[in-house]
Each structure stands twice: as C-alpha cells, then as structure tokens.
Design a protein around this motif. Structure first.
Motif, mmCIF file in Angstrom:
data_model
loop_
_atom_site.group_PDB
_atom_site.id
_atom_site.type_symbol
_atom_site.label_atom_id
_atom_site.label_comp_id
_atom_site.label_asym_id
_atom_site.label_seq_id
_atom_site.Cartn_x
_atom_site.Cartn_y
_atom_site.Cartn_z
ATOM 1 N N PRO A 54 35.191 38.520 34.419
ATOM 2 C CA PRO A 54 34.898 38.872 35.813
ATOM 3 C C PRO A 54 35.364 37.807 36.810
ATOM 4 O O PRO A 54 35.812 38.147 37.906
ATOM 5 C CB PRO A 54 33.371 39.016 35.830
ATOM 6 N N LEU A 55 35.295 36.538 36.415
ATOM 7 C CA LEU A 55 35.760 35.469 37.311
ATOM 8 C C LEU A 55 37.273 35.554 37.507
ATOM 9 O O LEU A 55 37.774 35.405 38.626
ATOM 10 C CB LEU A 55 35.358 34.105 36.753
ATOM 11 N N ALA A 56 38.007 35.810 36.433
ATOM 12 C CA ALA A 56 39.461 35.945 36.539
ATOM 13 C C ALA A 56 39.826 37.163 37.377
ATOM 14 O O ALA A 56 40.766 37.120 38.185
ATOM 15 C CB ALA A 56 40.081 36.053 35.152
ATOM 16 N N ARG A 57 39.102 38.246 37.194
ATOM 17 C CA ARG A 57 39.357 39.462 37.970
ATOM 18 C C ARG A 57 39.072 39.226 39.456
ATOM 19 O O ARG A 57 39.851 39.638 40.319
ATOM 20 C CB ARG A 57 38.512 40.613 37.435
ATOM 21 N N ALA A 58 37.984 38.535 39.763
ATOM 22 C CA ALA A 58 37.665 38.243 41.166
ATOM 23 C C ALA A 58 38.712 37.318 41.782
ATOM 24 O O ALA A 58 39.123 37.512 42.933
ATOM 25 C CB ALA A 58 36.281 37.605 41.254
ATOM 26 N N GLY A 59 39.159 36.333 41.020
ATOM 27 C CA GLY A 59 40.208 35.441 41.516
ATOM 28 C C GLY A 59 41.506 36.181 41.777
ATOM 29 O O GLY A 59 42.206 35.907 42.758
ATOM 30 N N ALA A 60 41.829 37.137 40.905
ATOM 31 C CA ALA A 60 43.038 37.937 41.098
ATOM 32 C C ALA A 60 42.925 38.773 42.375
ATOM 33 O O ALA A 60 43.887 38.870 43.148
ATOM 34 C CB ALA A 60 43.269 38.832 39.895
ATOM 35 N N TYR A 61 41.768 39.351 42.602
ATOM 36 C CA TYR A 61 41.583 40.150 43.819
ATOM 37 C C TYR A 61 41.680 39.273 45.070
ATOM 38 O O TYR A 61 42.211 39.713 46.093
ATOM 39 C CB TYR A 61 40.259 40.895 43.788
ATOM 40 N N VAL A 62 41.196 38.048 44.988
ATOM 41 C CA VAL A 62 41.328 37.120 46.119
ATOM 42 C C VAL A 62 42.800 36.817 46.374
ATOM 43 O O VAL A 62 43.257 36.790 47.522
ATOM 44 C CB VAL A 62 40.514 35.828 45.869
ATOM 45 N N CYS A 63 43.564 36.585 45.299
ATOM 46 C CA CYS A 63 44.998 36.325 45.442
ATOM 47 C C CYS A 63 45.707 37.498 46.109
ATOM 48 O O CYS A 63 46.516 37.312 47.022
ATOM 49 C CB CYS A 63 45.632 36.036 44.087
ATOM 50 N N PHE A 64 45.407 38.718 45.657
ATOM 51 C CA PHE A 64 46.040 39.893 46.238
ATOM 52 C C PHE A 64 45.624 40.091 47.701
ATOM 53 O O PHE A 64 46.433 40.502 48.528
ATOM 54 C CB PHE A 64 45.714 41.142 45.424
ATOM 55 N N THR A 65 44.384 39.780 48.009
ATOM 56 C CA THR A 65 43.912 39.901 49.392
ATOM 57 C C THR A 65 44.630 38.908 50.294
ATOM 58 O O THR A 65 45.025 39.246 51.418
ATOM 59 C CB THR A 65 42.385 39.686 49.457
ATOM 60 N N LEU A 66 44.813 37.677 49.810
ATOM 61 C CA LEU A 66 45.541 36.674 50.600
ATOM 62 C C LEU A 66 47.001 37.071 50.796
ATOM 63 O O LEU A 66 47.569 36.860 51.880
ATOM 64 C CB LEU A 66 45.438 35.304 49.938
#
Length: 80
Positions: A54-66
């Motif tokens: 879940p942490l990796a998935r949340a980090g990926a979503y943050v990257c895509f949002t940025l």
C-alpha cells in the motif's frame, strides 16, 4: 537580429531539467505499481509475483499526481 544566448541557455537548461525530472517521476510511479517477483519454489519453479505494498501504491499515485500537475501547469502557461 540579436540572439540573447543567456536566455536561450536558460530555457534549454530548465527544459532539460524538467524533462528528466518528469520522466524520472513517471518512472518512479510505474515502478511503484509494478508487481515484484517473489521467492522461487524449492523445486526450481518460477517465482510468483506479489502485488505492490500500500505504501508503494500510494507513492506511485503521488508521483502520477505530480506529473499531472506539472503538465496542467505547463498548459496553463501556454494558454495564459
């Protein structure tokens, strides 16, 4: 006709840094969402893939949002 070489160099430098940064950020998002290989079986069978944490998935979503925010800001600057 005069060319402002300092301004041209500045535009080139900022474009290069932003391009490399956005590609790196998007790549980090892809890596965060990709399945990870698990340990192989004792009998030599293929390794099973595990889902991202879940942490990796949340980090990926943050990257895509940025990345999306940077693209939106670029479009805003062009339209403005």
């Amino acid at each position: 006709m005069d060319i402002d070489w300092a301004a041209l160099g500045e535009v080139f430098g900022v474009s290069l840094v932003m391009t490399v940064g956005l590609v790196g950020l998007f790549t980090a998002g892809i890596v965060g969402l990709s399945p990870k290989p698990g340990p192989g079986g004792a009998d030599g069978s293929a390794a099973a893939e595990t889902a991202p944490t879940p942490l990796a998935r949340a980090g990926a979503y943050v990257c895509f949002t940025l990345c999306a925010a940077a693209v939106a800001y670029g479009i805003y600057l062009i339209v403005k």
